[in-house]
Every structure is written in C-alpha cells, then in structure tokens.
Enzyme design. Structure first.
Site, short mmCIF file in Angstrom:
data_model
loop_
_atom_site.label_atom_id
_atom_site.label_comp_id
_atom_site.label_asym_id
_atom_site.label_seq_id
_atom_site.Cartn_x
_atom_site.Cartn_y
_atom_site.Cartn_z
CD GLN A 68 63.43 42.10 34.42
OE1 GLN A 68 63.79 42.93 35.23
NE2 GLN A 68 63.21 42.65 33.10
N GLY A 75 60.00 37.27 31.42
CA GLY A 75 59.51 38.56 32.01
C GLY A 75 59.82 38.81 33.47
CE LYS A 127 57.48 31.98 33.58
NZ LYS A 127 57.66 30.54 33.29
CG ASP A 150 65.06 25.38 29.78
OD1 ASP A 150 66.35 25.44 29.48
OD2 ASP A 150 64.64 26.44 29.99
#
Length: 497
Positions: free
Chosen positions: A186, A190, A206, A303
């Site tokens: 998690q 989400g 996901k 990221d």
C-alpha cells in the site's frame, strides 16, 4: 470475429454482433463497431488490427481504438431482445406499419403536402444538425491528436495504448473481491493486490484510491508509457481497467516485492550478497538506459527509488511505477515544470529546487540507489540518526576524500566481495550525484563503466545536497572547487526550496 467484422464493414451502421458455441456448455458473444464515417476498407482494416492484438488466453476482453472497438465475453453483455436494431445488413428490417390510404382530390392533396412538409423539414434540420456536430467532433479530435503529437507524445491516449482493457468483474474475481490476504502493499496511490485468473495467470493489481496522489492524468500516462515498453528490466503492463470510478493497472506478478523490502530490513538484507547486489545495479542501469536511449521513445522516469525497483524469482530488477514519467520529443534534452513530483532524497538538486529535469535527473537518482545498495542504508536515514553525519551522499563523500570508501560497505557482506568492484561502484555513484548535471555521465557511459573495468573514471566533484559542517564551510580542502572568501568567512548562496 471475422464474420462480425465483415458484416460491420459492409453495414451502413458499421456495427455487428455474433454469438457462437465456445464449448459444449459455453457461448462466446462478440460485438464490433466502427465510426459511421469510415469506409468499408478502413473499417475492415481497423477491426482486423484489433483482432491481432487480442490475447488468446483470456475469457473476455475489450479493445477500444480511436475509430473502432471490439469486445467479446462468455456472457451476453448486450440485449438480445433488440436484435432488430443491429441486424445484419442483408437481413430485412420489419416492415413499416400500414399507412392510411389517401384519396385523390384537391383538399386531400393540400393536406398531404402539409403533412409531408411537417415531417420532412424537421427531419432535414435534424440530419443537418447531426452532420455539423459530427464534423465538429471529428475536427476537434483530429486537432487534439495533432497538437499532442506535436508536443512529442505521438498523439497517444489511453485508447491507443495497445494494451488490454480488463473487465472489472474479472479483476474482482481474480483478487477474491480485493481480499485483505491478497494485498501485496500500500502507498499514497492506493493498494496493490495479487490476483489469479482462471487460466492460472498471476498478476499484480494496482488499484488507485479515490484520494490517490496519482490522479487520472498520471493513470493515463502510466498506461500509455508502459504499454509501449518491452525490456527484461522493466515491469510489464498487462492491461488496465477504467470503469465504475475505478482506476486499475494490471501488471505481471513479480514475487519478490521491491528492492527496499530486502535492502533496509536487518534480516532480509542477508539474502542480498554482493554478487546479487552487483547484478541488481547492472540490471537497473540497463533498464534506465532503455528508457533514455534504446526504446523508440525518450522517457524520463522522474521517480527512481529503491521501492520502485521490483525483484523477480531470480532477484533480477524491474523498474516500475511510471506514473510520473515524461516523454521527450525528438532532440529534446531537458524540460521545466512548476509541479515537482517524486521523492525527496532521490531528486537531483536542479529538479528539486528549480523544476528542471532531464536524463541527468534520473542519473542522479540512480547514483543514490547505488549508494543505498552498497551500504544497506537509506539516503536520509543517516541524517535522521545523526545530523553531524548528514545524508548518505555527504557521508560517502567524506569517506571518499578520507581515502576510506570501504567503510561504506554493508557489514553483512563480511569479506565476501571484490574490493575493486565495490570501490568502482562507489566511484561511479559519486560521478552520478555530482552537483552540476553536465558533470554527470549518461546511462550509456554508466553501463560501459560497469561492464568494462579498463575504462578510466573521472575524478568526482562535490555532490549535490552536500551538508557541510562549520569546519568544512570554512575550509576549501574538502573540495578544490569550493568558494571561500579571503577572510575565511562562508559565502551564502540564496536559493529557493
């Protein structure tokens, strides 16, 4: 499907459906449709391309392209009682109801003309209005596609991603209605669940929460980007679901979770000896190189971090989570944004402070990951434990300048590692995290450095986000490029946070 395609292409409505016996106890239902202004040849071509894209091992699927769509299921998802509305083009429609007989005569003819005008004129206006609205819609869609393509995104949207659209019921059944015991993890976006389809295929689902920091734009972006990428060191997107206010991504199931799950756990990190960690570093480098250079798109991940590196059965790394990724156009090398996204501690200085990102931003993040893999420590954890030590980058830079880089090595290695390899990886990582983006190597150069030990490495300069002590602020010995005033007072550079 072929029969339905042939009927739809030759039909004025460009629409057809079929059903046939799939097994002795099951029936397959097929529905195909093209936009009404397509020619017979273009409709046939579009539907045939969709058919080629369909998987052969699913119990139901739906593909939506800009000009045509196809869906098949093992249950009737359309209303069979309305078959006359979608009957094949060669089947006669029910005859119209009998009309009252009109007798010859002056008055009767006048009334008939009035009735005809009253019917024809509104109908003509309606048809004309429909044509105008349809033309405006098509023109707007083409303009939007052109503008998107000009921006470097190849005119892509979620309907042209070429990936499979899953039915929500099928995903719900595969995850046992998102049962808690099937939850894999998690985050801010989400939850991720393990799912198993009737054919035995295991997937990672996901499911974005309604309050997720990853919104509809990021969701669409991840589908578009990942659907076009095929590399052993990138996680594979199998499909998506976008219905009932649900935004769901379906990935291949990677059994060993993420790199941070092992790396920062005092017990599990023992499963990652230096040989495996060295292999992981090389795999991540090849995956990011594919994004930057070897795929048909130029993609900046934005990221990269340990939690976004998944590990398969053999501990091979797979770069994941492309919600923040950006596609660069031809000859584009950098971009700016007012919305800085990503994870602090992995962001390059120019991106975190000025919103400027490029391939060198990913290189900086890669360097941080390499230092974490070697040390088994998080970049920011050292600062949280001891502010005098600073972050992992600062700690590594001090060890390097003191001639003791091996103090960075994870103690769980004991003596089971190659000194030359590990020192070389630290050296490469320091080149990646240099403050000036132009000084950092490209991912192509990094892969060569990792695979060819004979390549000489440049002397690293001061890293970004280097946290100086008061002594270091007053002394230039830590960095030959440091700026110091004549009276040994520190010089302050004001920069935005």
């Amino acid at each position: 499907m072929s029969e339905a395609t042939e009927e739809a292409a030759s039909s004025p409505r460009k629409f057809a459906f079929k059903k046939a016996n799939y097994t002795s106890s099951k029936t397959v239902y097929v529905l195909v449709q093209c936009i009404s202004d397509l020619t017979t040849e273009n409709c046939t071509s579009c539907l045939q391309q969709i058919i080629k894209k369909l998987p052969r091992n699913e119990t139901g699927a739906r593909l939506v392209w800009p000009t045509c769509t196809l869906r098949y299921e093992l249950y009737p998802f359309y209303n069979e009682t309305l078959t006359y509305l979608s009957s094949p083009p060669h089947q006669a429609l029910p005859p119209p109801p009998p009309q009252p007989e009109i007798y010859a005569g002056k008055g009767t003819n006048t009334n008939s003309i009035v009735i005809i005008i009253a019917i024809v004129v509104p109908l003509a206006v309606y048809v004309l209005l429909f044509i105008v609205v349809s033309s405006f819609y098509v023109a707007t869609r083409e303009k939007k596609t052109y503008e998107t393509a000009a921006a470097g995104d190849d005119g892509d949207d979620i309907t042209t991603a070429g990936s499979l659209q899953f039915d929500f019921k099928a995903i719900e059944a595969a995850t046992d209605k998102f049962l808690e015991c099937n939850k894999l993890g998690q985050g801010g976006f989400g939850e991720v669940y393990k799912g198993t389809f009737p054919n035995g295929l295991q997937v990672a689902v996901k499911r974005l929460s309604k309050t997720s920091v990853q919104g509809e734009i990021e969701f669409n972006n991840e589908v578009i980007v990942v659907a076009k990428l095929q590399h052993r060191n990138l996680v594979k997107l199998l499909g998506f679901c976008f219905e009932r206010e649900e935004k769901i991504l379906v990935y291949e199931f990677v059994p060993n979770k993420s790199l941070d799950y092992f790396l920062f756990d005092s017990t599990l990190k023992n499963q990652l000896d230096w040989k495996r960690r060295y292999k992981i570093i090389g795999g991540i480098a090849r995956g990011v190189l594919y994004l930057h250079q070897d795929s048909r798109l130029t993609i900046i991940h934005r990221d990269l971090k340990a939690s976004n590196i998944l590990l398969d059965d053999d501990m091979n790394p797979k770069v994941a989570d492309f919600g923040m990724a950006r596609i660069f156009g031809i000859d584009q090398t950098e971009a700016n944004t007012r919305r800085v996204v990503g994870t602090y501690g992995y962001m390059s200085p120019e991106y975190a402070m000025y919103g400027q990102f490029s391939m060198k931003s990913d290189v900086y993040s890669f360097g941080i990951i390499v230092l974490e893999i070697i040390s088994g420590k998080k970049n920011i954890s050292l600062y949280q434990m001891d502010t005098s030590v600073g972050n992992l980058v600062t700690y590594t830079w001090r060890l390097w300048n003191n001639g003791s880089p091996l103090e960075l090595v994870d103690p769980t290695f004991q003596e089971n590692y190659q000194v030359n390899d590990i020192v070389r990886c630290i050296h490469i990582a320091l080149l990646c995290v240099q403050e000036d983006a132009e000084d950092r190597p490209t991912m192509s150069e990094i892969v060569q450095m990792l695979t060819t030990s004979s390549i000489a490495l440049a002397v690293p300069r001061r890293p970004g986000f280097f946290l100086r002590t008061k002594h270091e602020q007053a002394s230039p010995t830590m960095d030959s490029s440091a700026l110091c005033s004549v009276d040994n007072a520190s010089i302050t550079h004001v920069v935005p946070r």
